[in-house]
Scaffold this active site. Structure first.
Site, short mmCIF file in Angstrom:
data_model
loop_
_atom_site.label_atom_id
_atom_site.label_comp_id
_atom_site.label_asym_id
_atom_site.label_seq_id
_atom_site.Cartn_x
_atom_site.Cartn_y
_atom_site.Cartn_z
N GLU A 231 37.62 56.18 42.13
CA GLU A 231 37.37 54.75 41.90
C GLU A 231 36.39 54.51 40.76
O GLU A 231 36.41 53.44 40.15
CB GLU A 231 36.83 54.11 43.18
CG GLU A 231 37.82 54.04 44.33
CD GLU A 231 38.90 53.01 44.10
OE1 GLU A 231 38.57 51.84 43.85
OE2 GLU A 231 40.09 53.37 44.14
N GLU A 240 33.07 47.19 37.52
CA GLU A 240 34.43 47.13 36.98
C GLU A 240 34.38 46.97 35.46
O GLU A 240 33.64 46.16 34.93
CB GLU A 240 35.17 45.97 37.62
CG GLU A 240 36.59 45.81 37.16
CD GLU A 240 37.32 44.73 37.94
OE1 GLU A 240 38.47 44.44 37.58
OE2 GLU A 240 36.73 44.19 38.90
N ASN A 278 35.04 39.78 50.69
CA ASN A 278 34.59 41.13 51.01
C ASN A 278 33.08 41.26 50.88
O ASN A 278 32.43 41.96 51.67
CB ASN A 278 35.30 42.14 50.12
CG ASN A 278 36.75 42.33 50.52
OD1 ASN A 278 37.07 42.31 51.70
ND2 ASN A 278 37.62 42.49 49.54
#
Length: 378
Positions: A231, A240, A278
């Site tokens: 990831e 990100e 989330n």
């Protein structure tokens, strides 16, 4: 509600892991000498020591219990690489056996799983491949009694005082992955992803990497770390990389909205937590206001690791079980992929990405000296 939203992860999966940065080969595990070691006697039943018969360095020489005498036959190097060595050779389970009663002897160091050992905080010395303990045969304290592996019972004939800490765990964190092994797994990691941050986060989910015995615990740790490696490009990226995606992670349909801003809920941390719902769920579970301050995940190493452990231990994602349950119940590494990104990668969706995760998992289990288990793919 969270479970209904995982299709939206497709927006963020174009992120980072460049093919050139992926590890594509298995790490060699043929050590010449342990990376670091503590040397001394290993004492146990009746105050006697682990001893190499006749101080011989020949392959196959029995390892036995004997009066402690301080000779080289009783000087053992407990290495951070998982080996235990004397006279230039390794403590070895005969014939690579995992059966109760398999005897121990001295042998050339090969890096095999039958030469890997873990000293636990409870003073057991465990062979993770067999998930069995170093044991004095028949609970017999007579000089010359052979040593073997046996199912861990907690009995006195399986308790040892190893040199690393005078009888305690050579890994003070208590985590099944030592700091040396962690650094071996992530040689180019960002300093933000610290080992101390990870071990500080473990108390939030005490069942993680402690359930099911030594082998399963190490397999779970390897599976978790392999997935977070994928990831984050090897624990390099904290956030990100595709900033164009940032405004897409706010679901205004949630009653709490996006108090930190439209573009505040992009992927962060080891498992790249994203979306306002989330952040809300993870924050509620951990007792942290991540909805109001999502930047904590990129500024505090322990919080970042805690969010990854939250997902691993409590969320099914697009799968049918949590990654933790997949490993503990021996459903296989492939099921952890399904729970993290199965909607995009599994069932032929992206076999290259699946292979990347599997290859990393194989490398990490090799470092920890355990088999991979079945069902590697999804």
């Amino acid at each position: 509600m969270i479970m209904q939203k995982w299709w939206r992860r497709a927006l963020r999966k174009v992120r980072y892991v460049a093919a050139g940065s992926l590890v594509v080969g298995l790490l060699s595990v043929l050590p010449v000498s342990p990376a670091s070691a503590a040397t001394g006697q290993i004492s146990g039943l009746a105050g006697k020591c682990v001893d190499v018969a006749a101080a011989s360095s020949a392959n196959g020489t029995p390892v036995q219990l004997y009066d402690c005498n301080g000779t080289n036959a009783q000087q053992w190097n407990v290495g951070s690489d998982g080996t235990i060595r004397a006279l230039g050779k390794c403590l070895d389970v005969a014939d690579n056996s995992t059966a109760n009663g398999a005897q121990l002897h001295l042998w050339d160091c090969t890096g095999g799983a039958n030469q890997r050992w873990t000293v636990t905080a409870a003073r057991d010395i465990v062979n993770p491949q067999a998930d069995k303990c170093l044991d004095v045969t028949g609970n017999n304290s007579a000089n010359g009694t052979r040593l073997q592996i046996w199912t861990c019972t907690g009995a006195a004939n399986q308790k040892w005082n190893a040199p690393a800490t005078g009888g305690g765990n050579p890994n003070p964190s208590g985590f099944v992955v030592s700091e040396a092994q962690f650094n071996q797994m992530f040689p180019g990691r960002n300093s933000f992803y610290s080992y101390s941050g990870l071990t500080a986060a473990l108390s939030s989910y005490p069942a993680f990497a402690t359930t099911g015995g030594a082998t399963i615990s190490r397999q779970e740790a390897a599976a978790f770390l392999a997935n977070v490696s994928h990831e984050t490009g090897g624990l390099v990226h904290i956030v990100e990389q595709n900033t164009a995606n940032y405004p897409h992670y706010c679901d205004w349909g949630q009653p709490y909205g996006c108090p930190a801003g439209q573009a505040a809920y992009y992927g962060r941390g080891p498992i790249q937590l994203s979306w306002n719902f989330n952040y809300k769920a993870a924050g509620d579970a951990l007792g942290i206001d991540l909805l109001g301050n999502p930047w904590l995940v990129q500024n505090d190493s322990a919080i970042a690791w805690r969010t990854a452990l939250w997902y691993w231990n409590t969320q099914n994602g697009p799968g049918t079980m949590t990654p933790h349950n997949a490993m503990v119940n021996q459903r296989g590494f492939g099921e952890t992929i399904r729970s993290i990104n199965g909607s995009l990668e599994c069932n032929g969706g992206n076999p290259t990405q699946v292979q990347s995760r599997v290859t990393t998992y194989q490398r990490f289990t090799s470092i920890l000296g355990v088999p991979t288990g079945a069902n590697l793919y999804c």
